[in-house]
Design an enzyme around this catalytic site. Sequence first.
Site, PDB file in Angstrom:
ATOM      1  N   GLY A  17       1.222  -1.712   5.089  1.00  0.00           N
ATOM      2  CA  GLY A  17       1.438  -2.807   6.002  1.00  0.00           C
ATOM      3  C   GLY A  17       0.437  -3.642   6.146  1.00  0.00           C
ATOM      4  O   GLY A  17       0.514  -4.376   7.107  1.00  0.00           O
ATOM      5  N   GLY A  18      -0.652  -3.832   5.596  1.00  0.00           N
ATOM      6  CA  GLY A  18      -1.592  -4.885   5.802  1.00  0.00           C
ATOM      7  C   GLY A  18      -1.952  -4.925   7.083  1.00  0.00           C
ATOM      8  O   GLY A  18      -2.893  -4.064   7.631  1.00  0.00           O
ATOM      9  N   THR A  58       0.755  -1.254  -0.155  1.00  0.00           N
ATOM     10  CA  THR A  58      -0.006  -0.009  -0.037  1.00  0.00           C
ATOM     11  C   THR A  58       0.963   1.250  -0.121  1.00  0.00           C
ATOM     12  O   THR A  58       2.141   1.069   0.445  1.00  0.00           O
ATOM     13  CB  THR A  58      -1.145   0.212   1.078  1.00  0.00           C
ATOM     14  OG1 THR A  58      -1.737  -1.182   1.288  1.00  0.00           O
ATOM     15  CG2 THR A  58      -1.848   1.424   1.251  1.00  0.00           C
TER      16      THR A  58
END
Length: 526
Positions: free
Chosen positions: A418-419, A336
């Site tokens: 970073g999910g 992202t």
Amino acid sequence: MSGVAFSAPHKEAAEIGLKVLEKGGNAVDAMIAAAAAISVLYPHMNSLGGDGFWLIHRPGEAPQAIDACGTAAERATVAFYRDRGLEAIPSRGALSALTLGGTVSGWSRARALAGQYDPLTPLTQLLKPAVDLARNGINVTESLAAASAKVASELESEGEYRNVFTRDGVPLREGETLRNPELADFLTQLADQGLESFYRGDIARHLAAELETLGSPLRLSDFEQFHARRVAPLSVATRFGRAYNLPAPTQGLASLMILGLYDRVYQPHWSEAQRVHALVEATKLAFEVRDREVADPRYMETLSQRWLDDERLDTLALRMTDTAAPWPRPAEPGDTVWMGCVDRNGVLVSFIQSIYWEFGSGVVIPGTGLVWNNRGVSFRLDESHHNVLRPGARPFHTLNPAMILLDDGRRLSYGTMGGEGQPQTQSALLTRYLYDGIPLDESIRRGRWLLGRTWGDADDDLKLEADLAEHIGAALVAKGHRLKTLPEHSELMGHAGAVLSLSTGVVSAVSDPRSDGAGLTGRYDS
């Protein structure tokens, strides 16, 4: 003269956005210019074939949110995949390219909103820096080179990916120049024909035809029916002010629950180990709710904002103790970019854009140089699962841009990639800044932690960067946490950033030393 600021995980994107602001452009237009540029600079993390989410705050008004999450194709059903002998949606290739790229529609919706108040910069001017970068070439960063090496074997059969993003199958190397002339031509066409042409026009027809040829379930009718949505942001009150984030299908609920829970149990006398422990335990409770509940809001039994009610948070906070609760649970990866800015009129933006995994589906649309997302792998083929694949449904998203309006007049736009780590990094930087009184840049720079998996990792333990582990690791082990130590400033911890606006008009911006970014400030001189 008025102060302006921009934060991005790549310095060139920050410079491009700041330049728009210094020329008097509005915050939305500056963000679009930077978003287009960073899709060229960081092609492993985001693309116009991905999704986006916005938080926008104009002084004196309530924050507004835009959900530009692409929906699943009408042909994308459980039967569609089961008939092909699949037990799960593939993670790469055309069958993983089952959801639309929504971010361009989000740009359009944000421009329409900004245009109600401010003059708009011509789209051709906004996209020109991105066009130039794609045509003239970018410098391959360490992050891009690492992602290229990581996916090399997985994407070797994707012919167009190989043509655009490798050297005859050899992964990109740090420091070399990457050119994408077809993407430059695509961006030029988009600027000339307008953003809506991505969904309803010549561009849409080309994208849909190529995706169908490659084997994706997406069709032109899916493009034509899609529109990004303005939605009501979620919010939670803290002792310092009200924090905002995106509703389902994002994990914005989890980010706000962590803050709400921590605010209820926080004690000023706590050591750093006690503070981190409390945030980790709040994260576990928030993730339990997220994993059980969050889906396309049309199919949720309980609306996201209800989970932020005082009664629910008070009840959950009672479960937090001085001993680590059991873990693991399944986790979500994700690549992202987060960016933030503030313009001369004080309009503050928090924005995030993504294709999910590194290089998304690995599908590069012929003739465009455009990477398509694989966000649809968040769906399940289990009819009993709350995130079961449905035609037209929105997939669960790790993306969640954040913002807080403080009672003393300060306003902060913040976020990270970073999910699974996004809510955790958000809570780290915000609580350090507000509860601990640590300067914003230091709050981002200091060692961080991560519970569970993210960004290609497979372990569910509690990870600490080396400097933090040396300081509090033993105390956390004593509380029952299972630890792993990572190098200092590991990219596994994400790329955080923040933009701060004071009531006096003073602004500042910070970016993460774990990224290639910059937090820049400037002046608009009318």
